[in-house]
Structure formats: structure tokens, C-alpha cells
Design an enzyme around this catalytic site. Structure first.
Site, PDB file in Angstrom:
ATOM      1  N   ASP A 130      23.208  52.293  52.039  1.00 53.70           N
ATOM      2  CA  ASP A 130      23.995  50.922  52.034  1.00 53.70           C
ATOM      3  C   ASP A 130      23.259  49.616  52.038  1.00 53.70           C
ATOM      4  OD1 ASP A 130      26.338  52.367  52.074  1.00 53.70           O
ATOM      5  OD2 ASP A 130      27.127  51.973  54.020  1.00 53.70           O
ATOM      6  N   ARG A 182      25.184  50.668  43.350  1.00 54.38           N
ATOM      7  CA  ARG A 182      26.464  50.134  43.789  1.00 54.38           C
ATOM      8  C   ARG A 182      26.325  48.536  43.827  1.00 54.38           C
ATOM      9  NH1 ARG A 182      27.967  51.514  49.396  1.00 54.38           N
ATOM     10  NH2 ARG A 182      28.186  53.497  48.749  1.00 54.38           N
TER      11      ARG A 182
HETATM   12  P1  FDA Z   1      37.475  40.136  47.376  1.00 55.13           P
HETATM   13  O1  FDA Z   1      37.004  40.201  48.864  1.00 55.13           O
HETATM   14  O2  FDA Z   1      37.300  38.894  46.583  1.00 55.13           O
HETATM   15  O3  FDA Z   1      38.825  40.673  47.431  1.00 55.13           O
HETATM   16  C1  FDA Z   1      39.629  40.837  46.159  1.00 55.13           C
HETATM   17  C2  FDA Z   1      40.689  41.386  46.322  1.00 55.13           C
HETATM   18  O4  FDA Z   1      40.847  42.762  46.765  1.00 55.13           O
HETATM   19  C3  FDA Z   1      41.600  40.462  47.598  1.00 55.13           C
HETATM   20  O5  FDA Z   1      42.545  39.633  47.240  1.00 55.13           O
HETATM   21  C4  FDA Z   1      42.553  41.809  47.989  1.00 55.13           C
HETATM   22  O6  FDA Z   1      43.727  41.885  47.378  1.00 55.13           O
HETATM   23  C5  FDA Z   1      41.816  42.927  47.935  1.00 55.13           C
HETATM   24  N1  FDA Z   1      40.966  43.397  49.035  1.00 55.13           N
HETATM   25  C6  FDA Z   1      39.569  43.080  49.095  1.00 55.13           C
HETATM   26  N2  FDA Z   1      39.321  43.547  50.427  1.00 55.13           N
HETATM   27  C7  FDA Z   1      40.370  44.045  51.216  1.00 55.13           C
HETATM   28  C8  FDA Z   1      40.514  44.629  52.340  1.00 55.13           C
HETATM   29  N3  FDA Z   1      39.535  44.709  53.104  1.00 55.13           N
HETATM   30  N4  FDA Z   1      41.719  44.978  52.577  1.00 55.13           N
HETATM   31  C9  FDA Z   1      42.869  44.759  51.776  1.00 55.13           C
HETATM   32  N5  FDA Z   1      42.658  44.302  50.494  1.00 55.13           N
HETATM   33  C10 FDA Z   1      41.392  43.986  50.182  1.00 55.13           C
HETATM   34  N6  FDA Z   1      29.210  45.538  51.218  1.00 55.13           N
HETATM   35  C11 FDA Z   1      27.762  45.318  51.717  1.00 55.13           C
HETATM   36  O7  FDA Z   1      27.508  44.133  52.212  1.00 55.13           O
HETATM   37  N7  FDA Z   1      27.056  46.346  51.723  1.00 55.13           N
HETATM   38  C12 FDA Z   1      27.571  47.607  51.501  1.00 55.13           C
HETATM   39  O8  FDA Z   1      26.779  48.405  51.247  1.00 55.13           O
HETATM   40  C13 FDA Z   1      28.895  47.832  50.948  1.00 55.13           C
HETATM   41  N8  FDA Z   1      29.234  48.919  50.276  1.00 55.13           N
HETATM   42  C14 FDA Z   1      30.589  48.866  49.697  1.00 55.13           C
HETATM   43  C15 FDA Z   1      31.192  50.110  49.242  1.00 55.13           C
HETATM   44  C16 FDA Z   1      32.215  50.088  48.597  1.00 55.13           C
HETATM   45  C17 FDA Z   1      32.643  51.394  47.721  1.00 55.13           C
HETATM   46  C18 FDA Z   1      33.144  48.769  48.428  1.00 55.13           C
HETATM   47  C19 FDA Z   1      34.193  48.872  47.557  1.00 55.13           C
HETATM   48  C20 FDA Z   1      32.573  47.846  49.048  1.00 55.13           C
HETATM   49  C21 FDA Z   1      31.572  47.741  49.817  1.00 55.13           C
HETATM   50  N9  FDA Z   1      31.020  46.663  50.277  1.00 55.13           N
HETATM   51  C22 FDA Z   1      29.606  46.475  50.953  1.00 55.13           C
HETATM   52  C23 FDA Z   1      31.945  45.623  50.661  1.00 55.13           C
HETATM   53  C24 FDA Z   1      31.999  44.387  49.765  1.00 55.13           C
HETATM   54  O9  FDA Z   1      30.611  43.785  49.650  1.00 55.13           O
HETATM   55  C25 FDA Z   1      33.020  43.465  49.629  1.00 55.13           C
HETATM   56  O10 FDA Z   1      32.949  42.805  51.101  1.00 55.13           O
HETATM   57  C26 FDA Z   1      34.436  43.956  49.837  1.00 55.13           C
HETATM   58  O11 FDA Z   1      34.587  45.058  48.671  1.00 55.13           O
HETATM   59  C27 FDA Z   1      35.440  42.994  49.346  1.00 55.13           C
HETATM   60  O12 FDA Z   1      35.005  42.478  48.238  1.00 55.13           O
HETATM   61  P2  FDA Z   1      35.855  42.739  46.728  1.00 55.13           P
HETATM   62  O13 FDA Z   1      35.230  42.908  45.790  1.00 55.13           O
HETATM   63  O14 FDA Z   1      36.806  43.786  46.998  1.00 55.13           O
HETATM   64  O15 FDA Z   1      36.581  41.289  46.391  1.00 55.13           O
END
Ligand code: FDA
Length: 307
Positions: A130, A182
Site C-alpha cells: 500500500d 493499483r
Molecule cells: P471519491 O472519494 O471521489 O468517491 C466517489 C464516490 O464513491 C463517492 O461519492 C461515494 O459515492 C463513493 N465512496 C467513496 N468512498 C466511500 C466511502 N468510504 N464510503 C462510502 N462511499 C464511498 N489510498 C491510499 O492513499 N493508499 C492506498 O494504498 C490505498 N489503497 C486502496 C485500495 C483500494 C482497493 C481502494 C478502493 C482504495 C484505496 N485507497 C488507498 C483509498 C483511495 O485513495 C481513496 O481515498 C478512496 O478510494 C476514495 O476515493 P474514490 O476513488 O472512491 O473516489
């Protein structure tokens, strides 16, 4: 503002001490955490696997300050890997370098990562390192490359965050190295001279580097880690229009977030869910609250209902 406050609280010891004493916080955290015990994470993995969804198991913890404490982390990961193998689970593992002693010494951390990768290789299980805050970006990439090139582990990947200005260059380099990456948006509190302060810029950068990575004429592999429908739609459009081979990518989401969408994506693509377990759920949970204000209101409502 609220997001920045929550991200600050995710690292504040006093806040962790207060929150982890609340039974209600623990219960709400269960939405995002499979449980405190490995058995619970294995159960969650089996349920996801039954739906055709792959898993990556994360033993929760970060910023470990005593070398002795990293021994337990390594042995737990080894037990996780043995269990994945024994139960025939469709799962990889994810590790955090500060959980494995990076804040103590890089040498200790490298040794710990090697122990985990060695066991994982015996069982043919992939491991993702990560990405944490920018204090660790260079070291994380260095350790990832050391594992891959010097120690010749072919089962290791790492994470890149679209909110960093440096990401386009990092992704171009990693594509030419056939890296297993990732791509996420990024979950830490970062200054404006290192990361885009505006979500719209991060989103734009996400689509840009995802497109460049998938178009690159290499065997590089991309895990499209997001819950954002706009990112998913952009990825699907690219995959279909440019006939990106299925062995070049997968989608990833977090446990407890958009579960229905996970199932729909799993019908057409490789879909993997990040399943965290363990007692050190506090910082992970607060980062999830920071990502979506509705989660915070849900938490507050649960608190006042039971208070
Ligand atoms: P965004 O935050 O813009 O959200 C888009 C939409 O998705 C929201 O409007 C909502 O509908 C939904 N959503 C997002 N997060 C949600 C939540 N917590 N609860 C409910 N709904 C939610 N980061 C990092 O810095 N280092 C890492 O190693 C990782 N590893 C990682 C693994 C995996 C498999 C994922 C999916 C994510 C990570 N992350 C991470 C976290 C990533 O950086 C980020 O903070 C979250 O995924 C939220 O970003 P989104 O791309 O989902 O979009």
C-alpha cells in the site's frame, strides 16, 4: 474543511484513545472492517469469492514504533498466507510498510517484507505494498523495486495516488517496467505543493494516468481502485473502445463500499475487494469517514441513537 479535520483526527493519538473506547464506534467501523479476527476475514472472503469477487486481505495497523511489535505483524501475515493457501481462497494480501517497521529502520522493514514475500511466493499469492503519506512515497517505491528487481519477487505490486503532482512521471516509469500497480486517488492529508487540493484536478489526473498506463505498449498491470462512477465509466469506455486485454487490468473497491456495484462489475471483469481485519481499525475507519460526509452522519446518528 471537514475532510481535512477528519484526516487530522485519523492520525491524532488523543482522538484514537477516545474513539476506540466507544462501543458504538467499533460497531460502525464494522461496516468497513471484516472483524478483529482472521476467521472473520476468511468468512468475508469466502462470501465474496462465492459471488465471483477476488479479495486482498489487509491486517490493519500502521506507524509501528517498536521493532519487537513488527514480529507479530510478520507472523500474522504468514498465518494469513497459509490460510489463503489451505482454504483455497481467491485472495492476495496488502501490507503497509509503516506496519512493518519503516518508521524504525528501512533495513528492518525490508527484512520483514522479504519474509512475507517469501511465504507468499511459496503459495503463489500476490502481495501489494500500500502507499501511505508522501513522507514515504520515495521509500515505498524504492522498496517495491528492490523486492522486484534485486530479490526477484514476481508476486509484488504497489500503489500510486492520483492526487500527487509527481504521479504522471511515476506511472510512465512504472509502465515501462511492466509494474503491477493499483491506482487510487489518495487518502492522506497532503500539502498543496505536493498534491492537487481540488478533487476535480485529482479526478482529471486519475483518468489521464489510467489511460496512459492502459495504452502503454507493455505488460504492465493496472488495478483500477475507485468507487467513483465517473472513473469506472471512463475505464469501461477505454477498455471497450481500445480492446484492452483482460490480463492487463482489474477493478478494485473497499469492503463495505458500493457492494452492489462490486457484484455487477464482477460479472464482466476481474473485481477485487480490499478486506481489512484486526484490532487497529481506527485510522483506517476515520479515513473512510473523511471520504464521504454521509458516512460521518451515519456514524453520528448511530452514536446519538445508542448514547
Ligand atoms: P471519491 O472519494 O471521489 O468517491 C466517489 C464516490 O464513491 C463517492 O461519492 C461515494 O459515492 C463513493 N465512496 C467513496 N468512498 C466511500 C466511502 N468510504 N464510503 C462510502 N462511499 C464511498 N489510498 C491510499 O492513499 N493508499 C492506498 O494504498 C490505498 N489503497 C486502496 C485500495 C483500494 C482497493 C481502494 C478502493 C482504495 C484505496 N485507497 C488507498 C483509498 C483511495 O485513495 C481513496 O481515498 C478512496 O478510494 C476514495 O476515493 P474514490 O476513488 O472512491 O473516489
Amino acid at each position: 474543511m471537514l475532510k481535512r479535520l477528519l484526516l487530522y483526527l485519523s492520525t491524532a493519538t488523543w482522538a484514537r484513545n477516545v474513539m476506540t473506547k466507544w462501543g458504538v464506534a467499533r460497531r460502525v467501523a464494522r461496516r468497513f472492517v471484516a472483524g478483529e479476527m482472521l476467521d472473520e476475514a476468511v468468512q468475508a472472503t469466502k462470501e465474496l469469492n462465492d459471488k465471483g469477487i477476488l479479495v486482498t486481505l489487509d491486517y490493519l495497523g500502521e506507524s509501528v514504533a517498536a521493532a519487537k511489535d513488527t514480529e507479530e505483524v510478520v507472523s500474522t501475515y504468514q498465518a494469513v498466507l497459509d490460510r489463503i493457501h489451505k482454504d483455497g481462497l481467491n485472495a492476495s494480501v496488502s501490507v503497509k510498510l509503516t506496519h512493518l517497521g519503516l518508521d524504525i529502520s528501512e533495513e528492518l522493514c525490508v527484512n520483514n517484507v522479504r519474509h512475507i514475500l517469501t511465504r507468499a511466493k511459496q503459495h503463489n499469492i500476490p502481495v501489494t505494498i500500500d502507499m501511505e503519506s508522501t513522507a514515504h512515497t520515495d521509500t515505498t517505491l524504492r522498496i517495491y523495486r528492490t523486492m522486484r528487481d534485486e530479490y526477484e519477487f514476481n508476486n509484488v505490486g504497489t500503489v500510486i495516488q492520483a492526487y500527487l503532482y509527481r504521479t504522471e512521471k511515476d506511472m510512465a516509469d512504472l509502465a515501462s517496467e511492466n509494474a503491477h500497480i493499483r491506482l487510487c486517488k489518495g487518502a492522506y492529508l497532503e500539502p498543496a505543493d505536493l498534491a492537487f487540493p481540488q478533487k476535480a484536478d485529482t479526478d482529471q489526473n486519475y483518468v489521464k494516468v489510467m489511460t496512459q498506463y492502459l495504452r502503454a505498449n507493455t505488460n504492465a498491470y493496472l488495478c483500477i481502485a475507485t468507487h467513483d462512477e465517473a472513473m469506472i465509466v471512463a475505464a469501461e469506455k477505454l477498455i471497450k473502445e481500445e480492446r484492452i486485454a483482460p490480463d492487463r487490468f482489474e477493478f478494485q473497491m473497499l469492503y463495505g463500499v458500493r457492494s452492489n456495484r462490486q457484484e455487477v462489475l464482477a460479472k464482466d471483469y476481474k473485481m477485487r475487494v480490499y478486506v481489512p481485519f484486526g484490532e487497529a481499525w481506527y485510522p483506517y475507519f476515520v479515513r473512510r469517514l473523511a471520504e464521504r460526509p454521509a458516512n460521518l452522519w451515519f456514524f453520528m446518528k448511530s452514536f446519538f441513537r445508542t448514547a
